[in-house]
Design a protein around this motif. Structure first.
Motif, PDB file in Angstrom:
ATOM      1  N   ASN A  37       0.841  -1.201   0.000  1.00  0.00           N
ATOM      2  CA  ASN A  37       0.000   0.000   0.000  1.00  0.00           C
ATOM      3  C   ASN A  37       0.878   1.254   0.000  1.00  0.00           C
ATOM      4  OD1 ASN A  37      -2.165   1.742   0.212  1.00  0.00           O
ATOM      5  ND2 ASN A  37      -2.431   1.443   2.426  1.00  0.00           N
ATOM      6  N   PRO A  38       1.380   1.632  -1.199  1.00  0.00           N
ATOM      7  CA  PRO A  38       2.398   2.704  -1.274  1.00  0.00           C
ATOM      8  C   PRO A  38       1.976   4.028  -0.633  1.00  0.00           C
ATOM      9  CG  PRO A  38       2.157   1.603  -3.403  1.00  0.00           C
ATOM     10  CD  PRO A  38       1.062   1.076  -2.523  1.00  0.00           C
ATOM     11  N   VAL A  39       0.677   4.251  -0.427  1.00  0.00           N
ATOM     12  CA  VAL A  39       0.227   5.537   0.113  1.00  0.00           C
ATOM     13  C   VAL A  39       0.753   5.763   1.544  1.00  0.00           C
ATOM     14  CG1 VAL A  39      -2.001   4.814   1.082  1.00  0.00           C
ATOM     15  CG2 VAL A  39      -1.760   7.108   0.113  1.00  0.00           C
ATOM     16  N   ILE A  40       1.056   4.684   2.261  1.00  0.00           N
ATOM     17  CA  ILE A  40       1.556   4.870   3.639  1.00  0.00           C
ATOM     18  C   ILE A  40       2.971   5.452   3.675  1.00  0.00           C
ATOM     19  CG2 ILE A  40       0.073   3.036   4.596  1.00  0.00           C
ATOM     20  CD1 ILE A  40       2.590   1.329   4.978  1.00  0.00           C
ATOM     21  N   SER A  41       3.629   5.528   2.522  1.00  0.00           N
ATOM     22  CA  SER A  41       4.986   6.095   2.490  1.00  0.00           C
ATOM     23  C   SER A  41       4.987   7.623   2.431  1.00  0.00           C
ATOM     24  CB  SER A  41       5.754   5.548   1.284  1.00  0.00           C
ATOM     25  OG  SER A  41       5.195   6.047   0.088  1.00  0.00           O
ATOM     26  N   LYS A  42       3.799   8.216   2.281  1.00  0.00           N
ATOM     27  CA  LYS A  42       3.703   9.685   2.160  1.00  0.00           C
ATOM     28  C   LYS A  42       3.753  10.350   3.530  1.00  0.00           C
ATOM     29  CE  LYS A  42       2.494   9.799  -2.348  1.00  0.00           C
ATOM     30  NZ  LYS A  42       3.389  10.366  -3.369  1.00  0.00           N
ATOM     31  N   PHE A  43       4.702  11.251   3.707  1.00  0.00           N
ATOM     32  CA  PHE A  43       4.840  11.999   4.957  1.00  0.00           C
ATOM     33  C   PHE A  43       4.770  13.499   4.688  1.00  0.00           C
ATOM     34  CE2 PHE A  43       6.122   9.284   8.628  1.00  0.00           C
ATOM     35  CZ  PHE A  43       5.948   8.068   8.001  1.00  0.00           C
ATOM     36  N   ASN A  44       4.352  14.241   5.711  1.00  0.00           N
ATOM     37  CA  ASN A  44       4.356  15.698   5.628  1.00  0.00           C
ATOM     38  C   ASN A  44       4.859  16.214   6.979  1.00  0.00           C
ATOM     39  OD1 ASN A  44       2.584  18.418   6.192  1.00  0.00           O
ATOM     40  ND2 ASN A  44       3.185  18.271   4.058  1.00  0.00           N
ATOM     41  N   PHE A  45       6.067  16.811   6.950  1.00  0.00           N
ATOM     42  CA  PHE A  45       6.655  17.344   8.184  1.00  0.00           C
ATOM     43  C   PHE A  45       6.370  18.843   8.273  1.00  0.00           C
ATOM     44  CE2 PHE A  45       9.076  13.446   7.450  1.00  0.00           C
ATOM     45  CZ  PHE A  45       8.867  12.837   8.680  1.00  0.00           C
ATOM     46  N   PHE A  64       3.079  15.825  12.695  1.00  0.00           N
ATOM     47  CA  PHE A  64       3.443  15.506  11.316  1.00  0.00           C
ATOM     48  C   PHE A  64       2.440  14.487  10.809  1.00  0.00           C
ATOM     49  CE2 PHE A  64       5.565  12.396  13.936  1.00  0.00           C
ATOM     50  CZ  PHE A  64       5.431  11.202  13.242  1.00  0.00           C
ATOM     51  N   TYR A  65       2.386  14.342   9.507  1.00  0.00           N
ATOM     52  CA  TYR A  65       1.470  13.383   8.893  1.00  0.00           C
ATOM     53  C   TYR A  65       2.302  12.261   8.290  1.00  0.00           C
ATOM     54  CZ  TYR A  65      -1.922  11.401   5.637  1.00  0.00           C
ATOM     55  OH  TYR A  65      -2.735  10.543   4.947  1.00  0.00           O
ATOM     56  N   GLY A  66       1.867  11.022   8.481  1.00  0.00           N
ATOM     57  CA  GLY A  66       2.570   9.894   7.875  1.00  0.00           C
ATOM     58  C   GLY A  66       1.796   8.622   8.090  1.00  0.00           C
ATOM     59  N   ALA A  67       1.901   7.685   7.156  1.00  0.00           N
ATOM     60  CA  ALA A  67       1.192   6.401   7.242  1.00  0.00           C
ATOM     61  C   ALA A  67      -0.302   6.640   7.457  1.00  0.00           C
ATOM     62  CB  ALA A  67       1.782   5.521   8.341  1.00  0.00           C
ATOM     63  N   CYS A  68      -0.822   7.615   6.690  1.00  0.00           N
ATOM     64  CA  CYS A  68      -2.265   7.901   6.637  1.00  0.00           C
ATOM     65  C   CYS A  68      -2.869   8.521   7.885  1.00  0.00           C
ATOM     66  CB  CYS A  68      -3.061   6.645   6.267  1.00  0.00           C
ATOM     67  SG  CYS A  68      -2.487   5.879   4.740  1.00  0.00           S
ATOM     68  N   GLN A  69      -2.033   9.035   8.802  1.00  0.00           N
ATOM     69  CA  GLN A  69      -2.607   9.737   9.948  1.00  0.00           C
ATOM     70  C   GLN A  69      -1.680  10.835  10.475  1.00  0.00           C
ATOM     71  OE1 GLN A  69      -2.824   7.322  13.635  1.00  0.00           O
ATOM     72  NE2 GLN A  69      -2.039   5.630  12.390  1.00  0.00           N
ATOM     73  N   THR A  70      -2.262  11.734  11.288  1.00  0.00           N
ATOM     74  CA  THR A  70      -1.473  12.793  11.904  1.00  0.00           C
ATOM     75  C   THR A  70      -0.978  12.313  13.268  1.00  0.00           C
ATOM     76  OG1 THR A  70      -2.769  14.456  10.761  1.00  0.00           O
ATOM     77  CG2 THR A  70      -1.535  15.204  12.671  1.00  0.00           C
ATOM     78  N   HIS A  71       0.295  12.556  13.528  1.00  0.00           N
ATOM     79  CA  HIS A  71       0.921  12.144  14.784  1.00  0.00           C
ATOM     80  C   HIS A  71       1.335  13.395  15.557  1.00  0.00           C
ATOM     81  CE1 HIS A  71       1.612   8.056  13.053  1.00  0.00           C
ATOM     82  NE2 HIS A  71       1.594   8.759  11.941  1.00  0.00           N
ATOM     83  N   SER A  72       1.148  13.371  16.886  1.00  0.00           N
ATOM     84  CA  SER A  72       1.621  14.486  17.722  1.00  0.00           C
ATOM     85  C   SER A  72       2.616  13.978  18.736  1.00  0.00           C
ATOM     86  CB  SER A  72       0.455  15.128  18.475  1.00  0.00           C
ATOM     87  OG  SER A  72      -0.304  15.911  17.592  1.00  0.00           O
ATOM     88  N   ARG A  73       3.640  14.794  19.023  1.00  0.00           N
ATOM     89  CA  ARG A  73       4.571  14.446  20.087  1.00  0.00           C
ATOM     90  C   ARG A  73       3.899  14.675  21.437  1.00  0.00           C
ATOM     91  NH1 ARG A  73       7.632  15.938  15.429  1.00  0.00           N
ATOM     92  NH2 ARG A  73       9.272  14.347  15.245  1.00  0.00           N
ATOM     93  N   SER A  74       4.418  14.021  22.486  1.00  0.00           N
ATOM     94  CA  SER A  74       3.869  14.221  23.832  1.00  0.00           C
ATOM     95  C   SER A  74       4.070  15.674  24.261  1.00  0.00           C
ATOM     96  CB  SER A  74       4.516  13.260  24.834  1.00  0.00           C
ATOM     97  OG  SER A  74       5.917  13.353  24.751  1.00  0.00           O
TER      98      SER A  74
ATOM     99  N   ASP B 133       6.639  17.966   1.900  1.00  0.00           N
ATOM    100  CA  ASP B 133       6.127  16.650   1.487  1.00  0.00           C
ATOM    101  C   ASP B 133       7.280  15.708   1.182  1.00  0.00           C
ATOM    102  OD1 ASP B 133       3.351  17.095   1.546  1.00  0.00           O
ATOM    103  OD2 ASP B 133       3.493  18.245  -0.322  1.00  0.00           O
ATOM    104  N   SER B 134       7.177  14.539   1.736  1.00  0.00           N
ATOM    105  CA  SER B 134       8.248  13.565   1.594  1.00  0.00           C
ATOM    106  C   SER B 134       7.638  12.182   1.361  1.00  0.00           C
ATOM    107  CB  SER B 134       9.045  13.588   2.899  1.00  0.00           C
ATOM    108  OG  SER B 134      10.096  12.694   2.856  1.00  0.00           O
ATOM    109  N   ASP B 135       8.348  11.339   0.637  1.00  0.00           N
ATOM    110  CA  ASP B 135       7.875   9.978   0.366  1.00  0.00           C
ATOM    111  C   ASP B 135       8.999   9.013   0.767  1.00  0.00           C
ATOM    112  OD1 ASP B 135       7.254   7.493  -0.844  1.00  0.00           O
ATOM    113  OD2 ASP B 135       6.048   8.488  -2.376  1.00  0.00           O
ATOM    114  N   LEU B 136       8.713   8.201   1.780  1.00  0.00           N
ATOM    115  CA  LEU B 136       9.706   7.269   2.337  1.00  0.00           C
ATOM    116  C   LEU B 136      10.339   6.339   1.308  1.00  0.00           C
ATOM    117  CD1 LEU B 136       8.580   5.654   5.718  1.00  0.00           C
ATOM    118  CD2 LEU B 136      10.391   7.312   5.284  1.00  0.00           C
TER     119      LEU B 136
END
Lengths: 197, 197
Positions: A37-45, A64-74, B133-136
């Motif tokens: 599923n190549p879409v999970i390789s898309k990141f946005n920092f 940041f966004y990556g692997a189809c979701q937004t992640h937040s640091r603690s 935008d970045s792609d792993l």
């Protein structure tokens, strides 16, 4: 860090292989995941900057966004950038050009470590020494023959490993070939600037 | 910060003009100095990197060369870089790509502020929002059609100033035209990598 560890994950009931502190079982899972599923390789920092005064700025980095979701640091990371007094600042932090060297240093090192881990090669130590030549006449618009940024950047690696020297050289070459920050500095990267009005 | 201050320097018996926290009297002195002796415009910035473990690195920034001498900070700046868990790190700091955004943000902002100061234009606030935008698949070597670094970086400026909008637009354009880090990311910069053996 200096040996290959095997860690039992009680929840997943799988054996995770750690090399150089990198979970290569998960690395392999990520690559399998991208293949199916190549879409999970898309990141946005992302980063947010705020001018404090004079040459002093603060950058906040959190989600940041990556692997189809937004992640937040603690907690957000907050970095101060400033100029030294000779460049009219008050030294509240390194300047932007020095931050660029920090980005390049850590990116090359992480790339080297991850590629060595993927091949099961143990690395004991990595040190880098970086320098960049710059001529103020560019920034100040005093000469069209002088560029604004670094004319040249030098990176010296020192790597300790029981692996053959040829193997270490191969990982330094892979760092150059695959490092994202090496790419954006050595090759042109489009930057779109807008002004909210 | 928000008004033009005049500061008497008792030792030098000269009036220093501060705009946006930038000593524009000294800025003008620097430019005069470079005109009469261009060699003082040569700078060399430096960084030392150390791998800690896994995706975690530390960069130490202290001395630099400029205006014909080496300068040291009162204390070195030490920055932690790491990857988030989804990229197999432990979040001890922002990652290298995010550090590159921090460098770009602060460089564009400082360039805008210094150029506005040089023209005597007071700026009240500057904020930036950046994303890349970045792609792993690039970093992982899974596709030769995908680059390792950012495909594109977006920078949005928000500037508060009593100056006419046209003037603010002009400073954003000067930031793009003169920022050292904008230059090294948007244009190719030679990077020489060596391995101490």
């Amino acid at each position: 860090m200096n040996k290959i560890n095997r860690v039992e994950s009680k929840t997943e009931q799988v054996e995770h292989k750690l090399v150089n502190g990198v979970n290569v079982t998960k690395l392999s899972d990520i690559m399998d995941g991208i293949r199916s599923n190549p879409v999970i390789s898309k990141f946005n920092f992302r980063a947010k900057g705020k001018w404090i005064g004079g040459g002093h700025n603060q950058t906040t980095i959190n989600d940041f966004y990556g692997a189809c979701q937004t992640h937040s640091r603690s907690q957000p990371f907050v970095y101060d950038e400033d100029e030294p007094p000779i460049l009219l600042g008050e030294d509240h932090g390194a300047n932007a050009g020095e931050y660029a060297l920090a980005a390049l240093s850590s990116c090359l090192t992480t790339t080297l470590i991850y590629y060595a881990a993927a091949q099961g090669v143990v690395i004991d130590e990595v040190e880098t020494t970086l320098s960049g030549d710059s001529d103020l006449q560019g920034f100040l618009g005093m000469s069209e023959n002088v560029r604004n940024g670094y004319e040249k950047i030098k990176v010296a690696f020192k790597v300790k490993s029981k692996a053959p020297k040829e193997k270490v050289r191969e990982f330094v070459e892979l760092a150059r070939k695959r490092s994202p920050v090496f790419d954006i500095i050595s090759n042109p990267t489009p930057i779109e600037i807008s002004l909210q009005e």
